[in-house]
Design an enzyme around this catalytic site. Sequence first.
Site, PDB file in Angstrom:
ATOM      1  N   TYR A   1      18.656  -6.388  27.279  1.00  0.00           N
ATOM      2  CA  TYR A   1      19.033  -5.882  25.956  1.00  0.00           C
ATOM      3  C   TYR A   1      19.454  -7.041  25.063  1.00  0.00           C
ATOM      4  O   TYR A   1      20.095  -8.000  25.499  1.00  0.00           O
ATOM      5  CB  TYR A   1      20.182  -4.873  26.061  1.00  0.00           C
ATOM      6  CG  TYR A   1      20.551  -4.283  24.710  1.00  0.00           C
ATOM      7  CD1 TYR A   1      19.846  -3.222  24.174  1.00  0.00           C
ATOM      8  CD2 TYR A   1      21.590  -4.841  23.958  1.00  0.00           C
ATOM      9  CE1 TYR A   1      20.157  -2.703  22.921  1.00  0.00           C
ATOM     10  CE2 TYR A   1      21.910  -4.332  22.712  1.00  0.00           C
ATOM     11  CZ  TYR A   1      21.185  -3.270  22.200  1.00  0.00           C
ATOM     12  OH  TYR A   1      21.499  -2.774  20.954  1.00  0.00           O
TER      13      TYR A   1
ATOM     14  N   HIS B   1     -19.541   5.881  -1.153  1.00  0.00           N
ATOM     15  CA  HIS B   1     -19.218   4.897  -2.194  1.00  0.00           C
ATOM     16  C   HIS B   1     -18.689   5.566  -3.468  1.00  0.00           C
ATOM     17  O   HIS B   1     -18.813   5.013  -4.565  1.00  0.00           O
ATOM     18  CB  HIS B   1     -20.435   4.035  -2.546  1.00  0.00           C
ATOM     19  CG  HIS B   1     -21.098   3.406  -1.369  1.00  0.00           C
ATOM     20  ND1 HIS B   1     -20.653   2.242  -0.799  1.00  0.00           N
ATOM     21  CD2 HIS B   1     -22.178   3.811  -0.636  1.00  0.00           C
ATOM     22  CE1 HIS B   1     -21.434   1.929   0.236  1.00  0.00           C
ATOM     23  NE2 HIS B   1     -22.354   2.872   0.361  1.00  0.00           N
TER      24      HIS B   1
ATOM     25  N   SER C   1       4.667  15.510 -17.686  1.00  0.00           N
ATOM     26  CA  SER C   1       4.954  14.218 -18.309  1.00  0.00           C
ATOM     27  C   SER C   1       6.104  14.373 -19.288  1.00  0.00           C
ATOM     28  O   SER C   1       6.224  15.395 -19.968  1.00  0.00           O
ATOM     29  CB  SER C   1       3.718  13.703 -19.042  1.00  0.00           C
ATOM     30  OG  SER C   1       4.047  12.651 -19.933  1.00  0.00           O
TER      31      SER C   1
ATOM     32  N   LYS D   1      16.264   1.746  15.136  1.00  0.00           N
ATOM     33  CA  LYS D   1      16.639   3.111  14.760  1.00  0.00           C
ATOM     34  C   LYS D   1      16.309   3.483  13.323  1.00  0.00           C
ATOM     35  O   LYS D   1      15.687   4.515  13.069  1.00  0.00           O
ATOM     36  CB  LYS D   1      18.129   3.330  15.026  1.00  0.00           C
ATOM     37  CG  LYS D   1      18.487   3.223  16.502  1.00  0.00           C
ATOM     38  CD  LYS D   1      19.968   3.255  16.721  1.00  0.00           C
ATOM     39  CE  LYS D   1      20.288   2.870  18.147  1.00  0.00           C
ATOM     40  NZ  LYS D   1      19.872   1.479  18.466  1.00  0.00           N
TER      41      LYS D   1
ATOM     42  N   ASN E   1       0.463  16.684 -13.286  1.00  0.00           N
ATOM     43  CA  ASN E   1       0.202  15.560 -12.391  1.00  0.00           C
ATOM     44  C   ASN E   1       0.312  15.953 -10.914  1.00  0.00           C
ATOM     45  O   ASN E   1       1.242  16.674 -10.535  1.00  0.00           O
ATOM     46  CB  ASN E   1       1.189  14.427 -12.672  1.00  0.00           C
ATOM     47  CG  ASN E   1       1.105  13.924 -14.094  1.00  0.00           C
ATOM     48  OD1 ASN E   1       0.021  13.851 -14.667  1.00  0.00           O
ATOM     49  ND2 ASN E   1       2.246  13.578 -14.668  1.00  0.00           N
TER      50      ASN E   1
END
Length: 459
Positions: free
Chosen positions: A318, A157, A278, A326, A286
């Site tokens: 088909y 948790h 930044s 694709k 970061n």
Amino acid sequence: MSKKAWGGRFEAQPEDWVDDFNASIDFDKNLIDQDIQGSIAHATMLANQHIISQDDAKTIIEGLKEIQVDAHQNKIEFKASLEDIHLNIEHELIQRVGEVGGKLHTGRSRNDQVATDMHLYTKEEVLEIIELIKSLQQTILKIANTHIDTIMPGYTHLQRAQPISFAHHIMTYFWMLERDKSRFQDSIKRIDISPLGAAALSGTTHPIDRHETQSLLNFSAIYENSLDAVSDRDYIVETLHNISLTMVHLSRFSEEIIFWSTDEAKFITLSDAFSTGSSIMPQKKNPDMAELIRGKVGRTTGHLMSMLVTLKGLPLAYNKDMQEDKEGLFDAIHTIKGSLKIFDGMLDTMTVNTDRLNETVTKDFSNATELADYLVSKNVPFRTAHEIVGKIVLDCINNGIYLLDVPLTDYQSYHQSIESDIYDYLKPENCLKRRKSYGSTGQDAVKHQLSVAEKLLKS
């Protein structure tokens, strides 16, 4: 005469914008190597079956190889009016070798041609993904071997739970990746099947030899049903699923990396090479690579959902809808390969802040379960022990101290069976040593886990 390969029965030609919408050449040009590979195998078989002459086959094959070289040197202009990679290559071949190039399409259709290309492409890419997973596993294993004795808080948790080995924690992702790798490996047998020769849907009247092209293309199996051969996209769905699940695992790991690198945690330090700054806050560093990988799961999961919905309700065999198989697959494969490479480099160059990790488990209550287990060893029922320790923890919180700071006389006021050995019992390093069950976080168990992992990678 119509400029379309299929235009004999048409009196009107589509406008350019319709051609653009219908065409797939912008993305299926990725299949040029596979398309030429399949065409060379098909031409070889046609000649061996005396459907075309050996001289014609030689001319076709030489022309195809020249086209492949020129295509990789960007010397060929692919046209939307020719729709796809198959017709673009065929048109270019006929331009170069004359009408003999038109014999190449004997006994096949674009339906089995594109299916063959996609099987070849997917197999090649999945094998590469497997190797990238192995490389990342090697990096994880290397880090784990260095940090068997490094202790960190385990969480449930997102709350500190129990002390664990850093090696044990990071190896969790080794095993996730092992299952991912296994799924990709298993999927090869459903990818490595030849559809070539199924033609449009019903096979062909020409005396082709499908087993010869299967062998020439190194497929391990062949479709037994021509309808199934041209309509099957299960292997693409399966590959997209395997990619999506692997990306989910990388995303979970990314979240750990992001948290571990915060000033609040300071468990690790990422290399500058895998971080960004930044534009307004000069102090910032970061974990953008980890955040990007976490974010890209949306793409790969979206491609999986898109493919499933595309196939839903499609009749045999088909349908043009299948052209949509694709772009999503190409992007998903590109995404996972990039993510695995980035993650490997990010882990390999990060610094594990060992002192900080070891310090954290002396300033929390992650050894509370140990105190309960200690009381159980003194013949106190676990539920009673649980309640006693809960009260001790509450008193510690109110007094601003931790379990190792509680005086022995105070401990004995909670229960008379607590003795001076409690302090050694509660030390984080001893908490780990007592974890001896198979697969646990104890040092001996972790060492065994690592030896199993090393054998797996070597095999």
